[in-house]
Design a protein around this motif. Structure first.
Motif, PDB file in Angstrom:
ATOM      1  N   PRO A 170       0.810  -1.220   0.000  1.00 31.83           N
ATOM      2  CA  PRO A 170       0.000   0.000   0.000  1.00 31.83           C
ATOM      3  C   PRO A 170       0.846   1.275   0.000  1.00 31.83           C
ATOM      4  CG  PRO A 170      -0.136  -1.111   2.135  1.00 31.83           C
ATOM      5  CD  PRO A 170       0.548  -2.047   1.197  1.00 31.83           C
ATOM      6  N   ALA A 171       2.027   1.212   0.621  1.00 29.22           N
ATOM      7  CA  ALA A 171       2.917   2.371   0.588  1.00 29.22           C
ATOM      8  C   ALA A 171       3.379   2.650  -0.839  1.00 29.22           C
ATOM      9  CB  ALA A 171       4.116   2.136   1.502  1.00 29.22           C
ATOM     10  N   MET A 172       3.663   1.586  -1.592  1.00 33.57           N
ATOM     11  CA  MET A 172       4.081   1.745  -2.985  1.00 33.57           C
ATOM     12  C   MET A 172       2.977   2.413  -3.803  1.00 33.57           C
ATOM     13  SD  MET A 172       6.665   1.160  -5.063  1.00 33.57           S
ATOM     14  CE  MET A 172       7.634  -0.223  -4.435  1.00 33.57           C
ATOM     15  N   THR A 173       1.738   2.055  -3.549  1.00 31.26           N
ATOM     16  CA  THR A 173       0.605   2.661  -4.258  1.00 31.26           C
ATOM     17  C   THR A 173       0.567   4.166  -4.010  1.00 31.26           C
ATOM     18  OG1 THR A 173      -0.694   0.637  -4.126  1.00 31.26           O
ATOM     19  CG2 THR A 173      -1.904   2.677  -4.484  1.00 31.26           C
ATOM     20  N   GLU A 174       0.770   4.556  -2.759  1.00 29.04           N
ATOM     21  CA  GLU A 174       0.771   5.973  -2.404  1.00 29.04           C
ATOM     22  C   GLU A 174       1.970   6.700  -3.004  1.00 29.04           C
ATOM     23  OE1 GLU A 174      -1.859   7.608  -0.302  1.00 29.04           O
ATOM     24  OE2 GLU A 174      -2.537   5.857  -1.431  1.00 29.04           O
ATOM     25  N   LEU A 175       3.103   6.018  -3.080  1.00 32.41           N
ATOM     26  CA  LEU A 175       4.308   6.611  -3.656  1.00 32.41           C
ATOM     27  C   LEU A 175       4.110   6.875  -5.147  1.00 32.41           C
ATOM     28  CD1 LEU A 175       7.280   7.251  -2.642  1.00 32.41           C
ATOM     29  CD2 LEU A 175       7.939   5.134  -3.783  1.00 32.41           C
ATOM     30  N   MET A 176       3.556   5.902  -5.861  1.00 31.49           N
ATOM     31  CA  MET A 176       3.325   6.065  -7.295  1.00 31.49           C
ATOM     32  C   MET A 176       2.327   7.188  -7.574  1.00 31.49           C
ATOM     33  SD  MET A 176       3.335   2.212  -8.914  1.00 31.49           S
ATOM     34  CE  MET A 176       2.090   1.530  -7.795  1.00 31.49           C
ATOM     35  N   ALA A 177       1.388   7.368  -6.634  1.00 28.19           N
ATOM     36  CA  ALA A 177       0.369   8.415  -6.805  1.00 28.19           C
ATOM     37  C   ALA A 177       0.891   9.788  -6.405  1.00 28.19           C
ATOM     38  CB  ALA A 177      -0.861   8.067  -5.986  1.00 28.19           C
ATOM     39  N   GLY A 178       2.105   9.836  -5.832  1.00 27.11           N
ATOM     40  CA  GLY A 178       2.674  11.114  -5.439  1.00 27.11           C
ATOM     41  C   GLY A 178       2.214  11.623  -4.094  1.00 27.11           C
ATOM     42  N   ARG A 179       1.459  10.787  -3.346  1.00 24.97           N
ATOM     43  CA  ARG A 179       0.992  11.203  -2.024  1.00 24.97           C
ATOM     44  C   ARG A 179       1.985  10.843  -0.920  1.00 24.97           C
ATOM     45  NH1 ARG A 179      -3.867   9.483  -4.605  1.00 24.97           N
ATOM     46  NH2 ARG A 179      -3.583   7.348  -3.838  1.00 24.97           N
ATOM     47  N   LEU A 180       3.007  10.105  -1.268  1.00 24.41           N
ATOM     48  CA  LEU A 180       4.104   9.748  -0.371  1.00 24.41           C
ATOM     49  C   LEU A 180       5.387  10.156  -1.068  1.00 24.41           C
ATOM     50  CD1 LEU A 180       4.419   8.181   2.368  1.00 24.41           C
ATOM     51  CD2 LEU A 180       4.893   6.142   1.002  1.00 24.41           C
ATOM     52  N   ASP A 181       6.384  10.612  -0.293  1.00 27.58           N
ATOM     53  CA  ASP A 181       7.603  11.144  -0.906  1.00 27.58           C
ATOM     54  C   ASP A 181       8.714  10.111  -1.060  1.00 27.58           C
ATOM     55  OD1 ASP A 181       6.709  13.915  -1.100  1.00 27.58           O
ATOM     56  OD2 ASP A 181       6.824  13.920   1.093  1.00 27.58           O
ATOM     57  N   VAL A 182       8.986   9.373  -0.005  1.00 27.05           N
ATOM     58  CA  VAL A 182      10.143   8.469   0.028  1.00 27.05           C
ATOM     59  C   VAL A 182       9.737   7.135   0.637  1.00 27.05           C
ATOM     60  CG1 VAL A 182      12.587   8.239   0.679  1.00 27.05           C
ATOM     61  CG2 VAL A 182      11.572  10.520   0.481  1.00 27.05           C
ATOM     62  N   LEU A 183      10.386   6.072   0.188  1.00 32.98           N
ATOM     63  CA  LEU A 183      10.128   4.733   0.724  1.00 32.98           C
ATOM     64  C   LEU A 183      11.377   3.892   0.577  1.00 32.98           C
ATOM     65  CD1 LEU A 183       8.035   2.517   1.695  1.00 32.98           C
ATOM     66  CD2 LEU A 183       7.623   2.059  -0.732  1.00 32.98           C
ATOM     67  N   CYS A 184      11.658   3.075   1.589  1.00 35.94           N
ATOM     68  CA  CYS A 184      12.645   2.003   1.460  1.00 35.94           C
ATOM     69  C   CYS A 184      11.862   0.712   1.232  1.00 35.94           C
ATOM     70  CB  CYS A 184      13.476   1.853   2.733  1.00 35.94           C
ATOM     71  SG  CYS A 184      14.723   3.124   2.987  1.00 35.94           S
ATOM     72  N   ASP A 185      12.230  -0.038   0.228  1.00 35.08           N
ATOM     73  CA  ASP A 185      11.551  -1.304  -0.031  1.00 35.08           C
ATOM     74  C   ASP A 185      12.576  -2.321  -0.507  1.00 35.08           C
ATOM     75  OD1 ASP A 185       9.557  -3.177  -0.257  1.00 35.08           O
ATOM     76  OD2 ASP A 185       8.721  -2.389  -2.113  1.00 35.08           O
ATOM     77  N   GLN A 186      12.296  -3.585  -0.253  1.00 37.70           N
ATOM     78  CA  GLN A 186      13.178  -4.630  -0.754  1.00 37.70           C
ATOM     79  C   GLN A 186      13.231  -4.555  -2.274  1.00 37.70           C
ATOM     80  OE1 GLN A 186      12.898  -8.652   0.788  1.00 37.70           O
ATOM     81  NE2 GLN A 186      11.820  -7.922   2.598  1.00 37.70           N
ATOM     82  N   ALA A 187      14.387  -4.849  -2.816  1.00 32.17           N
ATOM     83  CA  ALA A 187      14.546  -4.820  -4.270  1.00 32.17           C
ATOM     84  C   ALA A 187      13.558  -5.755  -4.947  1.00 32.17           C
ATOM     85  CB  ALA A 187      15.975  -5.204  -4.642  1.00 32.17           C
ATOM     86  N   THR A 188      13.166  -6.818  -4.247  1.00 30.02           N
ATOM     87  CA  THR A 188      12.178  -7.758  -4.776  1.00 30.02           C
ATOM     88  C   THR A 188      10.928  -7.035  -5.260  1.00 30.02           C
ATOM     89  OG1 THR A 188      12.921  -9.365  -3.141  1.00 30.02           O
ATOM     90  CG2 THR A 188      10.831  -9.821  -4.237  1.00 30.02           C
TER      91      THR A 188
END
Length: 307
Positions: A170-188
């Motif tokens: 869900p964080a990735m969804t918000e990041l792609m929409a521009g509502r979240l600025d930064v995220l650390c995620d596994q390369a997977t």
């Protein structure tokens, strides 16, 4: 009184591998890959039981009979928990017998597509300058994304607003929409989105560049060596499990990690199987203790606690 299991007869019935993660999540997926191969080497079925909640799965195993039939697979958050949780119902270093490291995976530092800057240092400067106006996503306290977020903020010498989600999806969804600025995620999880431009990739936290994302520098190359980390998984038995049983399970783990099918499945997850010398009880015991000490000052400085 029942006699303890011994390696020359162990195992005589199925083993339960308790996964400290949700069904279908990274920890559960790795548990199922390794369980299939280990079960073949042990001559018994290993049943994976995914239990959500950061402390529920370890407590289940800590309270189990120390006979090798109830095991735990957990991730990097296990090492952070002694500092992050003010009240733990078990002792991470005393309630468990480490059996070996299973895998490790790099984290990626990614942002919304239109995040300003041209280098990773620009990202750090923006976090430093903008502070709590930057929304930094994470998959809950103690998750690998949360720990990575703490390292990034400390390298930036700035404190962003950390927004916790139930997983990085869900964080990735918000990041792609521009509502979240930064995220650390596994390369997977991050690689497909970085490659097609839906998010912007800046750096990977591993010691070397990733074949899946060859254009992203390591955090060390980008001038932020303190962010170097991997999301690792380890396997544990309850404390006081007979040493010969521990070694029997560890031998099966090492054999599984040598299997081409396991290595291929891990590669598909952009995850590396643990080196043979790290998949041993003694090595993992030292590693876990070192990781607990590594994260203690990071978490203390951030003031990130769970009551």
């Amino acid at each position: 009184m029942a006699q303890p299991a011994r390696a020359n007869t162990f195992p005589t019935r199925p083993i339960t591998l308790v996964s400290a993660g949700a069904t279908g999540g990274p920890t559960d997926t790795i548990a199922r890959i390794i369980a299939d191969s280990m079960g073949t080497h042990l001559g018994q079925t290993i049943v994976v039981e995914a239990i959500g909640g950061s402390t529920v799965a370890p407590l289940r195993v800590a309270q189990a009979r120390p006979d090798g039939y109830t095991l735990l697979i957990n991730n990097i958050g296990f090492a952070a928990s002694p500092t992050m949780y003010r009240r733990l119902p078990y002792d991470v270093l005393r309630s468990f017998a480490p059996l070996g490291l299973v895998s490790d995976a790099a984290m990626t530092v990614i942002t919304r597509p239109d995040f300003p800057g041209t280098t990773f240092q620009d990202v750090l400067k923006t976090i430093s300058r903008e502070g709590d106006r930057i929304n930094f996503g994470a998959a809950g306290l103690g998750s690998s994304s949360n720990l990575c977020a703490l390292l990034v903020q400390q390298a930036a010498q700035g404190k962003a607003t950390v927004v916790n989600f139930r997983g990085t999806a869900p964080a990735m969804t918000e990041l792609m929409a521009g509502r979240l600025d930064v995220l650390c995620d596994q390369a997977t999880g991050a690689a497909p989105y970085v490659l097609d431009g839906r998010v912007r990739g800046w750096a990977v936290s591993s010691q070397e560049r990733l074949g899946a994302l060859p254009n992203l520098p390591t955090t060390k190359e980008a001038g932020a060596p303190t962010i170097a980390m991997t999301t690792w998984h380890g396997m544990y038995a309850p404390a006081n499990t007979p040493e010969d049983v521990q070694e029997r399970i560890s031998e099966a783990l090492r054999a599984a990690l040598r299997e081409p099918v396991v290595q291929q499945r891990f590669a598909e997850l952009v995850t590396s199987p643990a080196k043979q010398e790290n998949a041993t009880p003694s090595s993992h015991r030292r590693f876990l203790a070192a990781e607990v000490e590594r994260w203690r000052p990071v978490i203390t400085a951030a003031g990130t606690y769970v009551d």
